[in-house]
Design a protein around this motif. Structure first.
Motif, short mmCIF file in Angstrom:
data_model
loop_
_atom_site.label_atom_id
_atom_site.label_comp_id
_atom_site.label_asym_id
_atom_site.label_seq_id
_atom_site.Cartn_x
_atom_site.Cartn_y
_atom_site.Cartn_z
N GLY A 45 15.81 85.93 -3.72
CA GLY A 45 16.42 87.25 -3.72
C GLY A 45 15.60 88.26 -2.95
O GLY A 45 16.16 89.14 -2.27
N LEU A 46 14.27 88.14 -3.02
CA LEU A 46 13.39 89.07 -2.32
C LEU A 46 13.60 89.02 -0.81
O LEU A 46 13.59 90.06 -0.14
N ILE A 47 13.80 87.82 -0.25
CA ILE A 47 13.90 87.68 1.20
C ILE A 47 15.34 87.69 1.70
O ILE A 47 15.58 87.49 2.90
N ASN A 48 16.29 87.96 0.81
CA ASN A 48 17.70 87.95 1.17
C ASN A 48 18.22 89.37 1.41
O ASN A 48 18.33 90.16 0.47
N PRO A 49 18.54 89.73 2.65
CA PRO A 49 19.03 91.09 2.93
C PRO A 49 20.29 91.46 2.18
O PRO A 49 20.58 92.65 1.99
N LYS A 50 21.06 90.47 1.75
CA LYS A 50 22.29 90.77 1.01
C LYS A 50 22.00 91.14 -0.44
O LYS A 50 22.86 91.70 -1.12
N LYS A 51 20.80 90.83 -0.93
CA LYS A 51 20.46 91.11 -2.32
C LYS A 51 19.42 92.20 -2.49
O LYS A 51 19.49 92.99 -3.42
N ASN A 52 18.44 92.24 -1.61
CA ASN A 52 17.31 93.16 -1.76
C ASN A 52 17.59 94.47 -1.01
O ASN A 52 17.62 94.47 0.23
N PRO A 53 17.74 95.60 -1.70
CA PRO A 53 18.06 96.86 -1.02
C PRO A 53 16.92 97.42 -0.17
O PRO A 53 17.13 98.37 0.58
N TRP A 54 15.73 96.82 -0.26
CA TRP A 54 14.63 97.21 0.65
C TRP A 54 15.07 97.08 2.10
O TRP A 54 14.67 97.88 2.95
N PHE A 55 15.93 96.11 2.39
CA PHE A 55 16.40 95.91 3.76
C PHE A 55 17.29 97.04 4.24
O PHE A 55 17.62 97.11 5.42
N HIS A 57 16.30 99.97 4.55
CA HIS A 57 15.46 100.82 5.39
C HIS A 57 14.37 100.02 6.09
O HIS A 57 13.38 100.58 6.57
N ALA A 58 14.54 98.70 6.15
CA ALA A 58 13.50 97.86 6.74
C ALA A 58 14.12 96.62 7.38
O ALA A 58 15.26 96.25 7.10
N GLU A 59 13.34 95.98 8.25
CA GLU A 59 13.74 94.70 8.82
C GLU A 59 12.55 93.75 8.78
O GLU A 59 11.39 94.19 8.78
N ALA A 60 12.83 92.46 8.74
CA ALA A 60 11.75 91.48 8.62
C ALA A 60 12.10 90.19 9.34
O ALA A 60 13.27 89.83 9.49
N ALA A 61 11.05 89.52 9.78
CA ALA A 61 11.16 88.15 10.30
C ALA A 61 10.37 87.25 9.38
O ALA A 61 9.26 87.60 8.94
N PHE A 62 10.94 86.09 9.07
CA PHE A 62 10.26 85.11 8.23
C PHE A 62 9.97 83.88 9.08
O PHE A 62 10.88 83.31 9.68
N LEU A 63 8.69 83.51 9.14
CA LEU A 63 8.25 82.48 10.06
C LEU A 63 7.61 81.30 9.33
O LEU A 63 6.91 81.49 8.32
N LEU A 64 7.84 80.11 9.87
CA LEU A 64 7.25 78.89 9.34
C LEU A 64 6.34 78.26 10.39
O LEU A 64 6.65 78.28 11.59
N ALA A 65 5.24 77.69 9.93
CA ALA A 65 4.34 76.92 10.80
C ALA A 65 4.51 75.45 10.47
O ALA A 65 4.51 75.06 9.29
N ARG A 66 4.66 74.64 11.52
CA ARG A 66 4.80 73.19 11.32
C ARG A 66 3.78 72.44 12.18
O ARG A 66 3.45 72.86 13.28
N ARG A 67 3.30 71.33 11.63
CA ARG A 67 2.46 70.41 12.38
C ARG A 67 3.10 69.02 12.25
O ARG A 67 3.30 68.53 11.13
N ASN A 68 3.46 68.46 13.37
CA ASN A 68 4.15 67.15 13.38
C ASN A 68 5.39 67.19 12.50
O ASN A 68 5.70 66.23 11.78
N GLY A 69 6.09 68.32 12.53
CA GLY A 69 7.33 68.46 11.79
C GLY A 69 7.16 68.82 10.33
O GLY A 69 8.16 69.08 9.63
N ARG A 70 5.92 68.89 9.84
CA ARG A 70 5.65 69.18 8.42
C ARG A 70 5.26 70.64 8.27
O ARG A 70 4.43 71.15 9.02
#
Length: 386
Positions: A45-55, A57-70
């Motif tokens: 819910g925290l990272i969902n713009p449809k649920k969290n009204p913080w969005f 007045h804000a925008e965010a990018a959520f990033l993942l790091a992978r090594r060999n697909g993991r």
């Protein structure tokens, strides 16, 4: 961004990536006895713009790091328009972007993630990065740098000790420290505090009352109105919007208990409040982050009459015009004492945790020290010019 060999950074895209983002801490903290699994539904819910009204007045990018697909790490990068409007002396202003929700398996993944978050902020025109904020000052601010041998209380973060060196290696320096204070609430406060409370009880102008949960919306608006006034000059303060107040109220209502929240009135005018919460982490730890299929029923049952060891004071405020007065301290001690009595008598609590408290908040630090509490955890917010 200078590529880190073997590490691929990509934005969260789709349900599988969101699950990987939320689930990563279960792997990283598997051997940490002090980590408490968060409720996964809350994190989604925290990272969902449809649920969290913080969005709103804000925008965010959520990033993942992978090594060999993991998946080996995650981070958020965010820009809050309300932060950009803040005075620079309070930690905001034009060009200030944030990052947070930082987790990494090793130094290489950490370096790549922080660099990627900085690149995103630069591309948006930001000139200074601060973090971690997960996602805002009202969620889980700061990196745990002292107190790793303590489990976090409700709404506080917990981090691997290695993170401090990894963040500092990326060129970050401390901007502010936030401290929590712990104390034994099973015994009475020092005689000085008892005399201050007794003096207040003889003052006909002062009334310390419980909140009325049957008027929840009205009471919540009252408390947050005092909060917005009391904290408006604090470093890092971002006012809550009406939508955020409603959202927070909906989340807090099940864990709000009337005898654990006090409002101080002077000549009939509400001028201060103190909110205390049972440590929800004690009640959810064995749920392993899952409310379904049976976790929700267990939690509701436990919340009927919660018995916990620890109570946390996340919010306390006195209107600005009374701050730095003897009356403000007296009201604070009265609210603390009344809640202490009920926490011990009705909930079996023996330990309190106050905070977080800014390192330069001398008034709150003085109150915490007068009731013989001591610092048990320090969270650090870092900054760096981009």
């Amino acid at each position: 961004m200078i590529p880190v060999p073997g590490i691929v950074i990509s934005p969260v895209a789709g349900a599988a990536d969101r699950r990987a983002f939320v689930d990563l801490p279960w792997k990283l903290y598997a051997a940490d006895p002090h980590w408490v699994p968060p409720l996964k539904d809350e994190v989604h819910g925290l990272i969902n713009p449809k649920k969290n009204p913080w969005f709103g007045h804000a925008e965010a990018a959520f990033l993942l790091a992978r090594r060999n697909g993991r998946v080996v790490g995650r981070i958020s990068a965010q820009i809050d328009r309300l932060v950009l409007e803040m005075p620079a002396i309070q930690g905001g202003g034009p060009g200030v972007g944030h990052w947070g929700m930082f987790e990494a398996e090793d130094a290489e993944a950490a370096a790549a993630l922080i660099a990627a978050a900085e690149d995103w902020l630069r591309a948006k025109g930001m000139t200074r990065a601060m973090g971690p904020f997960s996602l805002s000052i009202w969620d889980e601010p700061g990196l745990l740098v002292e107190g790793h041998d303590h489990s976090p209380t409700v709404m506080m973060g917990h981090h691997l000790p290695a993170y401090q060196a990894w963040i500092e290696a990326a060129g970050y320096a401390g901007a502010r420290d936030l401290a929590t204070y712990e104390l034994d609430i099973s015994r009475e406060f020092p005689p000085l505090v008892q005399r201050i409370v007794a003096s207040g009880e003889r003052n006909a102008r002062i009334n310390i009352r419980k909140v009325d949960k049957s008027r929840f919306d009205e009471e919540a608006a009252l408390l947050l109105g005092i909060l917005n006034d009391a904290w408006s000059d604090n470093w890092g303060f971002v006012p809550l919007t009406d939508a955020e107040i409603a959202y927070a109220g909906k989340k807090l209502k099940p864990i709000v208990f009337e005898d654990l929240i006090r409002v101080a009135e002077v000549e009939g005018e509400p001028v201060a409040f103190m909110m205390t919460l049972p440590d929800l982490n004690e009640l959810t730890r064995d749920l392993d982050g899952r409310l379904f299929p049976f976790g929700w029923a267990k939690l509701l049952w436990r919340l009927r009459r919660p018995q916990v060891r620890t109570m946390r004071v996340p919010l306390m405020g006195v209107v600005k015009r009374l701050q730095a007065t003897r009356l403000a301290s007296q009201l604070a001690f009265m609210m603390i004492e009344y809640i202490r009595r009920d926490a011990v008598a009705h909930y079996g609590a023996t330990r309190g945790e106050i905070g977080w408290i800014l390192e330069d908040n001398q008034g709150m630090k003085s109150i915490a020290e007068t009731i013989e509490s001591r610092v048990n955890k320090i969270y650090r917010i870092y900054e760096k010019a981009l």
